[in-house]
Design an enzyme around this catalytic site. Structure first.
Site, PDB file in Angstrom:
ATOM      1  N   HIS A 164       0.835  -1.205   0.000  1.00 37.59           N
ATOM      2  CA  HIS A 164       0.000   0.000   0.000  1.00 37.59           C
ATOM      3  C   HIS A 164       0.868   1.252   0.000  1.00 37.59           C
ATOM      4  O   HIS A 164       0.590   2.220  -0.709  1.00 37.59           O
ATOM      5  CB  HIS A 164      -0.911   0.019   1.224  1.00 37.59           C
ATOM      6  CG  HIS A 164      -2.015  -0.969   1.161  1.00 37.59           C
ATOM      7  ND1 HIS A 164      -3.336  -0.611   0.991  1.00 37.59           N
ATOM      8  CD2 HIS A 164      -2.014  -2.320   1.246  1.00 37.59           C
ATOM      9  CE1 HIS A 164      -4.098  -1.691   0.979  1.00 37.59           C
ATOM     10  NE2 HIS A 164      -3.313  -2.746   1.137  1.00 37.59           N
ATOM     11  N   ASP A 221      -6.320   5.683   2.292  1.00 36.45           N
ATOM     12  CA  ASP A 221      -6.231   4.351   1.698  1.00 36.45           C
ATOM     13  C   ASP A 221      -7.604   3.683   1.673  1.00 36.45           C
ATOM     14  O   ASP A 221      -8.578   4.179   2.244  1.00 36.45           O
ATOM     15  CB  ASP A 221      -5.232   3.508   2.483  1.00 36.45           C
ATOM     16  CG  ASP A 221      -4.398   2.607   1.604  1.00 36.45           C
ATOM     17  OD1 ASP A 221      -4.918   2.146   0.578  1.00 36.45           O
ATOM     18  OD2 ASP A 221      -3.228   2.349   1.954  1.00 36.45           O
TER      19      ASP A 221
END
Length: 500
Positions: free
Chosen positions: A16, A117
């Site tokens: 990520h 995110d």
């Protein structure tokens, strides 16, 4: 006025952190007006994970002089009980809301947007209290975005006591895709009776509040789902936020020229073009002894050349696979029998460099989205072997939605076990030059061309990135300095009722 900054809030995993950092760098390079990047860094919840790898990335970026600043958030206690990764991430970042709010409020420059995110929408409240725009960045596909947006209405349409697999036909409607078998849904939607499911739907509902959704995909790869999102078919006619398709976001640092090439690459140098199947189950994938024996039999019987990355189980308290033990994990005599056409590598391998090699003609992949994009960018057709998260959904899309993969039966109820005969058949179908292989290769070649064209000047991803930068610059505001919210008692709004 001071140069506006974009605040990035990635979760801690390398898969990520790196793509979000890469997005930030692309924004800096593409924006017509000056911007800076501020990255809020959440500490690793487990010291056994790859904290040192992220620390090294930060050190390199700080030394680059690109205008990227890193703000390290204080550690908080991670959740001790959870029913899945979606709940874990959502609940964990919820605890960071007061620290994110304080960090953004403390900025002396205008904030162009707070980019969070995939499962971090609890942070939207902090952005709203400060009066700054909030965006979501998906390191996943547009199909995943469509499913997130669709999940709240899907939850309302199906009686609470009914699991999706119990529905007539056992399939779910995601606009823009063929009917999705319930067995292919992401892990967060498998069981509707646990908190993880509620958090999945919660995040999907909050996506509609975003100023925009940034997706690591290429418009030409997923036109159907993108049209469905734009038409409101995923949100019951309500207009969804603007979707910016800016992918593929995959950093490709050139391999170092000093010293020898990696041993796997040197082995590939001696193989014929497009003759090798590369089997790698990602940075977190590892193989039990019984499964390793099935893989060995399947690869051996396929008659194909192969490069197999074989990892062992993590140490206690860690999620990082250990190096494989070839003596323990492989059948007796296997290495001797395949020495002319196969290589088994027991440690981490340079995946992008391997996929880019001319000798590689197929990729057996765990279907992480980063790996899929690397494979499409390099024109390598796939065999899906999903392990968890949204990977089964990705596998379905690769086969039924994109046509860039040969299907393989994976027994999800047996920890994603694959029989030797199933692997053998899939590898043969991918590599034998028959009709199935030809179609998949033609489609993969077309997707490779689409990816390359998208990032060129005037390409779809280049234009979307430009539009995103313009929207960020226009929306830049100084964060409010009010202290109406008490940090230590801060509770995000719109929580699932079970979490109150």
């Amino acid at each position: 006025m001071a140069t506006p900054t974009i605040v990035l809030v990635p979760v801690w995993g390398v898969g990520h952190f790196v793509p979000m950092l890469e997005v930030g760098k692309r924004m800096l390079a593409r924006s017509a007006l000056p911007l800076t990047i501020t990255v809020l860094v959440m500490p690793e919840p487990s010291k056994a994970q790859r904290a040192s790898e992220i620390a090294e990335l930060i050190r390199q970026e700080e030394a680059s002089g690109l205008g990227i600043r890193f703000h390290h958030l204080p550690a908080v206690d991670p959740p001790t009980d959870h029913s899945g990764i979606e709940e874990y991430i959502s609940h964990y970042v919820q605890r960071y809301a007061p620290h994110v709010r304080a960090a953004v409020a403390g900025l002396a420059c205008p904030v162009a947007g707070v980019v969070v995110d995939i499962f971090c929408t609890p942070l939207f409240d902090a952005a709203r209290d400060l009066g700054v725009p909030a965006y979501v960045y998906l390191i996943a596909s547009a199909a995943m975005c469509a499913l997130m947006l669709r999940s709240p209405s899907l939850d309302e349409e199906v009686p609470a006591e009914v699991e999706f697999e119990e529905m007539e036909g056992g399939a779910v409607d995601v606009p823009g895709l063929p009917p999705v078998p319930a067995s292919c849904l992401p892990s967060g939607l498998e069981n509707r009776k646990i908190p993880t499911y509620k958090w999945f739907v919660y995040n999907g509902r909050r996506y509609t509040e975003a100023s925009g959704i940034i997706v690591n995909t290429v418009a030409e790869l997923e036109p159907g789902v993108l049209a469905a999102i734009a038409d409101g078919r995923c949100t019951r006619g309500i207009r969804a936020p603007t979707v910016y398709t800016i992918g593929p976001v995959i950093p490709f640092a050139p391999p170092p020229h000093a010293g020898q090439a990696h041993e796997c690459v040197r082995w590939l140098d001696s193989q014929p073009p497009a003759s090798v199947v590369f089997l790698c189950l990602g940075g977190s994938g590892w193989t039990t002894v019984p499964q390793a024996h099935e893989i060995a039999q399947g690869l051996e019987r396929s008659g194909q050349r192969f490069l197999w990355v074989l990892r062992g189980p993590p140490e206690p308290g860690s999620k990082v696979p250990t190096d494989g033990d070839l003596t323990e994990q492989l059948p007796e005599g296997f290495m001797e029998r395949i020495k002319e056409r196969g290589m088994v590598w027991p440690a981490r391998a340079p995946q992008k460099e391997i996929l880019a090699h001319a000798a590689v003609g197929g990729f057996v992949t765990h279907c992480g989205w980063n790996s899929i994009l690397e494979s499409l960018w390099l024109g390598v057709p796939m065999v899906p072997w999903p392990l968890g998260a949204e990977q089964h959904y990705n596998a379905f899309m690769l086969v039924a939605g994109m046509g860039v993969a040969v299907p393989m039966k994976v027994d999800r109820k047996r920890s994603n076990f694959v029989e030797a005969a199933e692997l053998e058949g899939a590898v043969k179908a991918l590599m034998d030059g028959g009709e199935a292989s030809r179609k998949v290769r033609e489609r993969t070649t077309a997707m490779k061309a689409a990816c390359r064209k998208a990032v060129e000047e005037g390409g779809s991803s280049s234009v979307a990135l430009q539009r995103l930068c313009e929207a960020l610059v226009v929306g830049a505001v100084l964060p409010k300095k009010s202290d109406l919210v008490t940090f230590c008692a801060y509770v995000p709004r719109h929580q699932p009722l079970t979490m109150l």
